[in-house]
Design a protein around this motif. Structure first.
Motif, PDB file in Angstrom:
ATOM      1  N   PRO A 286       0.788  -1.233   0.000  1.00  0.00           N
ATOM      2  CA  PRO A 286       0.000   0.000   0.000  1.00  0.00           C
ATOM      3  C   PRO A 286       0.826   1.293   0.000  1.00  0.00           C
ATOM      4  O   PRO A 286       0.273   2.365  -0.157  1.00  0.00           O
ATOM      5  N   ASN A 287       2.148   1.188   0.172  1.00  0.00           N
ATOM      6  CA  ASN A 287       3.002   2.383   0.228  1.00  0.00           C
ATOM      7  C   ASN A 287       4.004   2.355  -0.915  1.00  0.00           C
ATOM      8  O   ASN A 287       4.698   1.362  -1.105  1.00  0.00           O
ATOM      9  N   VAL A 288       4.093   3.446  -1.635  1.00  0.00           N
ATOM     10  CA  VAL A 288       5.029   3.556  -2.760  1.00  0.00           C
ATOM     11  C   VAL A 288       6.012   4.682  -2.470  1.00  0.00           C
ATOM     12  O   VAL A 288       5.601   5.783  -2.112  1.00  0.00           O
ATOM     13  N   VAL A 289       7.298   4.381  -2.638  1.00  0.00           N
ATOM     14  CA  VAL A 289       8.341   5.391  -2.498  1.00  0.00           C
ATOM     15  C   VAL A 289       9.148   5.426  -3.786  1.00  0.00           C
ATOM     16  O   VAL A 289       9.580   4.388  -4.284  1.00  0.00           O
ATOM     17  N   VAL A 290       9.334   6.617  -4.321  1.00  0.00           N
ATOM     18  CA  VAL A 290      10.190   6.815  -5.494  1.00  0.00           C
ATOM     19  C   VAL A 290      11.520   7.360  -4.995  1.00  0.00           C
ATOM     20  O   VAL A 290      11.564   8.377  -4.306  1.00  0.00           O
ATOM     21  N   ASP A 291      12.592   6.668  -5.337  1.00  0.00           N
ATOM     22  CA  ASP A 291      13.935   7.078  -4.948  1.00  0.00           C
ATOM     23  C   ASP A 291      14.509   7.973  -6.042  1.00  0.00           C
ATOM     24  O   ASP A 291      14.755   7.533  -7.161  1.00  0.00           O
ATOM     25  N   ALA A 292      14.727   9.245  -5.711  1.00  0.00           N
ATOM     26  CA  ALA A 292      15.226  10.219  -6.686  1.00  0.00           C
ATOM     27  C   ALA A 292      16.680  10.600  -6.425  1.00  0.00           C
ATOM     28  O   ALA A 292      17.180  11.560  -7.017  1.00  0.00           O
ATOM     29  N   GLN A 293      17.370   9.851  -5.580  1.00  0.00           N
ATOM     30  CA  GLN A 293      18.735  10.220  -5.188  1.00  0.00           C
ATOM     31  C   GLN A 293      19.712  10.254  -6.352  1.00  0.00           C
ATOM     32  O   GLN A 293      20.633  11.063  -6.355  1.00  0.00           O
ATOM     33  N   ALA A 294      19.526   9.385  -7.335  1.00  0.00           N
ATOM     34  CA  ALA A 294      20.465   9.336  -8.462  1.00  0.00           C
ATOM     35  C   ALA A 294      20.237  10.459  -9.462  1.00  0.00           C
ATOM     36  O   ALA A 294      21.100  10.731 -10.297  1.00  0.00           O
ATOM     37  N   LEU A 295      19.098  11.114  -9.386  1.00  0.00           N
ATOM     38  CA  LEU A 295      18.720  12.131 -10.361  1.00  0.00           C
ATOM     39  C   LEU A 295      19.709  13.299 -10.344  1.00  0.00           C
ATOM     40  O   LEU A 295      19.853  13.993  -9.354  1.00  0.00           O
ATOM     41  N   ALA A 296      20.394  13.494 -11.472  1.00  0.00           N
ATOM     42  CA  ALA A 296      21.394  14.555 -11.563  1.00  0.00           C
ATOM     43  C   ALA A 296      21.073  15.553 -12.675  1.00  0.00           C
ATOM     44  O   ALA A 296      21.364  16.739 -12.554  1.00  0.00           O
ATOM     45  N   LEU A 297      20.474  15.086 -13.752  1.00  0.00           N
ATOM     46  CA  LEU A 297      20.130  15.943 -14.887  1.00  0.00           C
ATOM     47  C   LEU A 297      18.639  15.796 -15.137  1.00  0.00           C
ATOM     48  O   LEU A 297      18.151  14.694 -15.396  1.00  0.00           O
ATOM     49  N   PHE A 298      17.913  16.909 -15.046  1.00  0.00           N
ATOM     50  CA  PHE A 298      16.456  16.843 -15.181  1.00  0.00           C
ATOM     51  C   PHE A 298      15.910  18.173 -15.646  1.00  0.00           C
ATOM     52  O   PHE A 298      16.589  19.189 -15.613  1.00  0.00           O
ATOM     53  N   ASP A 299      14.665  18.126 -16.086  1.00  0.00           N
ATOM     54  CA  ASP A 299      13.929  19.345 -16.425  1.00  0.00           C
ATOM     55  C   ASP A 299      12.520  19.185 -15.860  1.00  0.00           C
ATOM     56  O   ASP A 299      12.269  18.289 -15.052  1.00  0.00           O
ATOM     57  N   THR A 300      11.600  20.022 -16.286  1.00  0.00           N
ATOM     58  CA  THR A 300      10.247  19.968 -15.729  1.00  0.00           C
ATOM     59  C   THR A 300       9.545  18.640 -16.033  1.00  0.00           C
ATOM     60  O   THR A 300       8.578  18.288 -15.363  1.00  0.00           O
ATOM     61  N   SER A 301      10.041  17.907 -17.002  1.00  0.00           N
ATOM     62  CA  SER A 301       9.471  16.591 -17.299  1.00  0.00           C
ATOM     63  C   SER A 301       9.578  15.660 -16.101  1.00  0.00           C
ATOM     64  O   SER A 301       8.724  14.799 -15.909  1.00  0.00           O
ATOM     65  N   ALA A 302      10.607  15.830 -15.285  1.00  0.00           N
ATOM     66  CA  ALA A 302      10.756  15.001 -14.087  1.00  0.00           C
ATOM     67  C   ALA A 302       9.581  15.228 -13.141  1.00  0.00           C
ATOM     68  O   ALA A 302       9.056  14.278 -12.545  1.00  0.00           O
ATOM     69  N   LEU A 303       9.149  16.478 -13.010  1.00  0.00           N
ATOM     70  CA  LEU A 303       7.976  16.765 -12.179  1.00  0.00           C
ATOM     71  C   LEU A 303       6.733  16.111 -12.763  1.00  0.00           C
ATOM     72  O   LEU A 303       5.921  15.533 -12.035  1.00  0.00           O
ATOM     73  N   ALA A 304       6.569  16.200 -14.067  1.00  0.00           N
ATOM     74  CA  ALA A 304       5.405  15.597 -14.719  1.00  0.00           C
ATOM     75  C   ALA A 304       5.369  14.094 -14.491  1.00  0.00           C
ATOM     76  O   ALA A 304       4.314  13.523 -14.201  1.00  0.00           O
ATOM     77  N   VAL A 305       6.515  13.449 -14.593  1.00  0.00           N
ATOM     78  CA  VAL A 305       6.595  12.004 -14.370  1.00  0.00           C
ATOM     79  C   VAL A 305       6.232  11.669 -12.928  1.00  0.00           C
ATOM     80  O   VAL A 305       5.439  10.756 -12.668  1.00  0.00           O
ATOM     81  N   LEU A 306       6.797  12.400 -11.983  1.00  0.00           N
ATOM     82  CA  LEU A 306       6.494  12.140 -10.572  1.00  0.00           C
ATOM     83  C   LEU A 306       5.016  12.376 -10.263  1.00  0.00           C
ATOM     84  O   LEU A 306       4.396  11.588  -9.536  1.00  0.00           O
ATOM     85  N   LEU A 307       4.454  13.428 -10.801  1.00  0.00           N
ATOM     86  CA  LEU A 307       3.043  13.725 -10.538  1.00  0.00           C
ATOM     87  C   LEU A 307       2.119  12.680 -11.153  1.00  0.00           C
ATOM     88  O   LEU A 307       1.114  12.290 -10.548  1.00  0.00           O
ATOM     89  N   GLU A 308       2.447  12.186 -12.327  1.00  0.00           N
ATOM     90  CA  GLU A 308       1.632  11.136 -12.940  1.00  0.00           C
ATOM     91  C   GLU A 308       1.771   9.829 -12.158  1.00  0.00           C
ATOM     92  O   GLU A 308       0.789   9.113 -11.961  1.00  0.00           O
ATOM     93  N   CYS A 309       2.963   9.534 -11.701  1.00  0.00           N
ATOM     94  CA  CYS A 309       3.169   8.345 -10.871  1.00  0.00           C
ATOM     95  C   CYS A 309       2.355   8.458  -9.582  1.00  0.00           C
ATOM     96  O   CYS A 309       1.723   7.497  -9.142  1.00  0.00           O
ATOM     97  N   ARG A 310       2.362   9.638  -8.990  1.00  0.00           N
ATOM     98  CA  ARG A 310       1.576   9.879  -7.774  1.00  0.00           C
ATOM     99  C   ARG A 310       0.099   9.671  -8.054  1.00  0.00           C
ATOM    100  O   ARG A 310      -0.617   9.018  -7.290  1.00  0.00           O
ATOM    101  N   ARG A 311      -0.378  10.215  -9.165  1.00  0.00           N
ATOM    102  CA  ARG A 311      -1.794  10.080  -9.516  1.00  0.00           C
ATOM    103  C   ARG A 311      -2.188   8.611  -9.649  1.00  0.00           C
ATOM    104  O   ARG A 311      -3.213   8.174  -9.126  1.00  0.00           O
ATOM    105  N   GLU A 312      -1.343   7.847 -10.316  1.00  0.00           N
ATOM    106  CA  GLU A 312      -1.623   6.417 -10.478  1.00  0.00           C
ATOM    107  C   GLU A 312      -1.586   5.677  -9.139  1.00  0.00           C
ATOM    108  O   GLU A 312      -2.425   4.823  -8.881  1.00  0.00           O
ATOM    109  N   ALA A 313      -0.609   6.008  -8.304  1.00  0.00           N
ATOM    110  CA  ALA A 313      -0.520   5.364  -6.987  1.00  0.00           C
ATOM    111  C   ALA A 313      -1.773   5.657  -6.169  1.00  0.00           C
ATOM    112  O   ALA A 313      -2.360   4.745  -5.572  1.00  0.00           O
ATOM    113  N   LEU A 314      -2.188   6.914  -6.143  1.00  0.00           N
ATOM    114  CA  LEU A 314      -3.377   7.276  -5.373  1.00  0.00           C
ATOM    115  C   LEU A 314      -4.633   6.637  -5.950  1.00  0.00           C
ATOM    116  O   LEU A 314      -5.535   6.244  -5.195  1.00  0.00           O
ATOM    117  N   SER A 315      -4.710   6.506  -7.255  1.00  0.00           N
ATOM    118  CA  SER A 315      -5.885   5.864  -7.856  1.00  0.00           C
ATOM    119  C   SER A 315      -5.931   4.378  -7.516  1.00  0.00           C
ATOM    120  O   SER A 315      -7.005   3.773  -7.510  1.00  0.00           O
TER     121      SER A 315
END
Length: 91
Positions: free
Chosen positions: A32-61
């Motif tokens: 029932p609990n999902v954790v996304v590990d973002a520690q390795a993330l070094a190069l990103f743009d706003t797409s990273a936020l979009a991916v995380l938010l969509e993942c969150r939406r799916e987890a909550l659904s």
């Protein structure tokens, strides 16, 4: 608790494949609990936020909780700028 790991680079180019990987991980893990590990993330743009938010939406659904571990400070700042920081709680 399932740990989904973000790659070192997550820009517009990698976003579709990364999102597919994360959503597949959500389906595989039944906990029932999902954790996304973002520690390795070094190069990103706003797409990273979009991916995380969509993942969150799916987890909550799927009636799962969602949190992010090791969100880089610059990405956390970007989330604050766009008003979505509270949607990406720290693990």
């Amino acid at each position: 608790m399932p740990m989904l790991v973000l790659p070192q680079e997550l820009t517009h180019r990698q976003a579709p494949a990364c999102l597919r990987m994360l959503l597949q991980g959500l389906k595989v893990h039944k906990e029932p609990n999902v954790v996304v590990d973002a520690q390795a993330l070094a190069l990103f743009d706003t797409s990273a936020l979009a991916v995380l938010l969509e993942c969150r939406r799916e987890a909550l659904s799927d009636r799962k909780t969602f949190a992010v571990q090791g969100l880089p400070a610059a990405l956390a700042s970007m989330a604050g700028l766009y008003g979505v920081a509270e949607l990406l709680p720290a693990a």
